[in-house]
Motif scaffolding. Structure first.
Motif, mmCIF file in Angstrom:
data_model
loop_
_atom_site.group_PDB
_atom_site.id
_atom_site.type_symbol
_atom_site.label_atom_id
_atom_site.label_comp_id
_atom_site.label_asym_id
_atom_site.label_seq_id
_atom_site.Cartn_x
_atom_site.Cartn_y
_atom_site.Cartn_z
ATOM 1 N N SER A 1 114.403 98.987 13.276
ATOM 2 C CA SER A 1 114.528 100.345 13.122
ATOM 3 C C SER A 1 114.490 100.887 13.957
ATOM 4 C CB SER A 1 112.662 100.841 13.936
ATOM 5 O OG SER A 1 112.360 102.311 14.011
ATOM 6 N N ALA A 2 115.444 100.571 15.085
ATOM 7 C CA ALA A 2 116.738 100.796 16.150
ATOM 8 C C ALA A 2 118.099 101.195 14.913
ATOM 9 C CB ALA A 2 116.736 100.746 17.197
ATOM 10 N N LEU B 1 122.106 103.858 11.985
ATOM 11 C CA LEU B 1 123.146 104.555 10.669
ATOM 12 C C LEU B 1 122.853 105.760 10.692
ATOM 13 C CD1 LEU B 1 121.862 101.202 8.824
ATOM 14 C CD2 LEU B 1 124.087 101.164 10.994
ATOM 15 N N GLY B 2 121.771 106.520 11.055
ATOM 16 C CA GLY B 2 122.423 108.613 10.595
ATOM 17 C C GLY B 2 122.417 109.056 11.827
ATOM 18 N N GLY C 1 118.243 107.979 -0.484
ATOM 19 C CA GLY C 1 119.152 107.479 1.013
ATOM 20 C C GLY C 1 120.325 107.442 -0.290
ATOM 21 N N GLY C 2 121.383 107.118 -0.490
ATOM 22 C CA GLY C 2 123.311 107.832 -0.518
ATOM 23 C C GLY C 2 123.815 108.116 -0.484
ATOM 24 N N GLY C 3 124.897 108.910 -0.962
ATOM 25 C CA GLY C 3 126.204 109.247 0.329
ATOM 26 C C GLY C 3 127.401 107.828 -0.535
ATOM 27 N N GLY D 1 117.845 106.832 3.930
ATOM 28 C CA GLY D 1 117.547 107.627 3.596
ATOM 29 C C GLY D 1 116.210 107.505 4.503
ATOM 30 N N GLU D 2 115.330 109.001 4.093
ATOM 31 C CA GLU D 2 114.290 109.262 4.992
ATOM 32 C C GLU D 2 112.713 108.076 5.209
ATOM 33 O OE1 GLU D 2 113.293 111.331 6.739
ATOM 34 O OE2 GLU D 2 115.072 112.841 6.594
ATOM 35 N N ILE D 3 113.008 107.127 3.381
ATOM 36 C CA ILE D 3 112.160 105.947 3.485
ATOM 37 C C ILE D 3 112.841 104.814 4.484
ATOM 38 C CG2 ILE D 3 111.637 106.586 1.112
ATOM 39 C CD1 ILE D 3 113.388 104.400 -0.274
#
Length: 505
Positions: A249-250, A255-256, A283-285, A291-293
């Motif tokens: 999780s960390a 990554l964000g 997610g993307g870019g 992403g949030e999920i």
């Protein structure tokens, strides 16, 4: 020595593949060239490295042709993480640092113009990759990043605040960099207590079942009925993450951003606004970011006002809800992120919100049947079919709010949830919500009367195969909460109640 090779790592999704930073100094017209599929942030390292070396008291080879190659050449590189290895490569190529002393180290860090080291994204992902591929290697990171990465056990991680500190430690008589110590856990703060929710005994029970089995949950009710209060109290019913789950999780969180948003081993909770796009959710870019999920992996994703989200954003949740991961594909590359989150969503039953609330609030719904159907149709059948529990949260009378007795506290409910989860892990090494069809057939252990009951209910209510499996998973969780090895008719009947259609549909 005019050639030096420094080890570092890039970020590719949640992976951190190795990168060799090759620095070559040659005679010729003075220049500073970066090659190896570097993006703009990496190419800007030329100016940062030049200023940092000079401000740190080192000589920059202005009269040399400098070529920096980031290998492999076909791997995209981004961010300023290669500043430190490039600077060390230039110094090693000049003979300031012995290249042989660099062999057992990997470096990552962004340089300030004054020679300070700034933190980098994905520090824990870097540490996990080094531990797996090069367990005897020493990883050198900026102080803040090193203290995050130090949570990864079994790895030698050193911290440094400036370029000068790193260079001094590499000299023959230099002092070794200090080992990074893991950041102290922040003091635990008790979250909202379930006892504060008055009334709503059925919804409270549904929340307990959802927490025990990891099931997704949709709360449907008028404004002010307690949907958000219930959703906010779900994280307090869940056990903390174990060490490996916390590292995963960390790593995703890192990554964000540069830091951890929640305390260590605390389950992440994400609650994006309903204006969030599909890319923000899944997610993307370029390069792909989680992403949030994925940021909610191992925790809770709360989507309030569910029908107000864009249809494309909601439909993008269908595959991750089923598989527990998301693969972002672009023309040149793919990135796969884990996304095993627990979805909790809330919505009103109609556009005005007051359908079925007249008896408790005195406010009547003025929406036409067509308007109600259009509003509820914003949620597609395939998406609703993937949400395990769909629970109505009715309006509560003011007298019950003022005079009603407080219910069980989150601590009491969390103890039952923990025991139910332990039963599931000892039986199948996972939660009931993640069971596939084959495992469910082996582990459901329906009593004969319960099997006949669920068969009749499925035929009468027209469930899909997925809907039937979700009812059986819910029934198995209810039995685990009761400590029962078999699933009875009463437990199946309770599970059926959690798959009711939307009111008015």
């Amino acid at each position: 020595m005019t050639l030096a090779v420094i080890s570092s790592r890039a970020l590719d999704g949640v992976q951190a593949p190795p990168v060799q930073v090759e620095v070559h100094l040659a005679n010729g017209l003075p220049s500073f060239t970066l090659v190896g599929l570097a993006d703009t942030e990496v190419k800007e390292a030329r100016e940062r490295v030049r200023a940092a070396l000079m401000e740190s008291g080192f000589q920059f080879p202005h009269n040399k042709r400098i070529t920096v190659s980031l290998a492999p050449a076909d791997l995209p590189k981004e961010s300023g993480r290669f500043d430190l290895p490039i600077a060390l490569g230039i110094l090693a190529a000049q003979g300031v640092v012995d290249p042989a002393r660099l062999a057992r180290f990997e470096f990552a860090g962004e340089l300030s113009l004054a020679g300070g080291l700034r933190p980098v994204r994905g520090a824990i992902a870097l540490a996990l990759a080094v531990r797996q591929a090069s367990p005897g290697c020493c990883l050198v990171l900026p102080t803040e990043s090193a203290r995050q990465a130090a949570r990864v056990p079994g790895l030698d991680i050193r911290e440094a605040a400036t370029l000068a500190e790193v260079v001094e430690s590499l000299l023959p008589d230099g002092q070794a960099l200090p080992r990074a110590l893991g950041e102290l856990d922040p003091p635990s703060r008790p979250g909202p207590d379930l006892a504060e929710v008055r009334g709503q005994s059925a919804a409270r029970r549904a929340l307990e079942v959802a927490a025990a089995g990891g099931h997704s949950l949709l709360l449907i009710g008028p404004p002010g009925s307690g949907k958000s209060m219930l959703a906010q109290r779900l994280p307090g019913l869940l056990p903390p993450l174990d060490d490996e789950e916390a590292l995963e999780s960390a790593a995703l969180c890192g990554l964000g951003s540069h830091g951890l948003e929640a305390g260590w081993r605390t389950r992440p909770v994400r609650a994006p606004h309903h204006s969030a796009s599909a890319v923000a959710l899944v997610g993307g870019g370029s390069p792909p970011r989680p992403g949030e999920i994925s940021l909610a992996h191992g925790g809770v994703l709360f989507l309030d006002e569910l029908p107000e989200f864009a249809r494309t954003a909601l439909e993008a949740l269908r595959e991750p809800l089923e598989t527990g991961h998301i693969t972002i594909s672009r023309a040149a590359r793919q990135a796969r992120f884990p996304a095993r989150f627990q979805l909790v969503a809330a919505m009103n039953p109609c556009p005005c919100g007051w359908q079925g609330a007249f008896a408790a609030t005195g406010r009547a719904c003025r929406c036409s049947p067509e308007a109600i159907l259009r509003y509820q149709a914003r949620l597609s059948g395939p998406l609703l079919d993937r949400i395990d529990m769909q629970v109505e949260v009715p309006a509560v009378r003011p007298a019950e709010l003022l005079d009603g007795a407080m219910g069980e506290s989150s601590a009491l409910v969390a103890e039952r949830v923990l025991q139910a989860r332990q039963r599931q892990h000892s039986r199948q090494a996972g939660l009931n919500a993640a069971l596939d069809a084959g495992a469910l057939d082996r582990l459901i252990d329906l009593e004969p009367a319960a099997a006949a009951f669920v068969r009749a209910a499925a035929e009468r209510l027209g469930w899909s195969g997925r809907g039937l499996h979700r009812v059986l998973k819910l029934a198995r969780t209810i039995a685990d909460l009761a400590g029962s090895p078999t699933v009875s008719v009463a437990q199946v009947a309770e599970a059926v109640q959690y798959r009711r259609a939307l009111p008015g549909a």
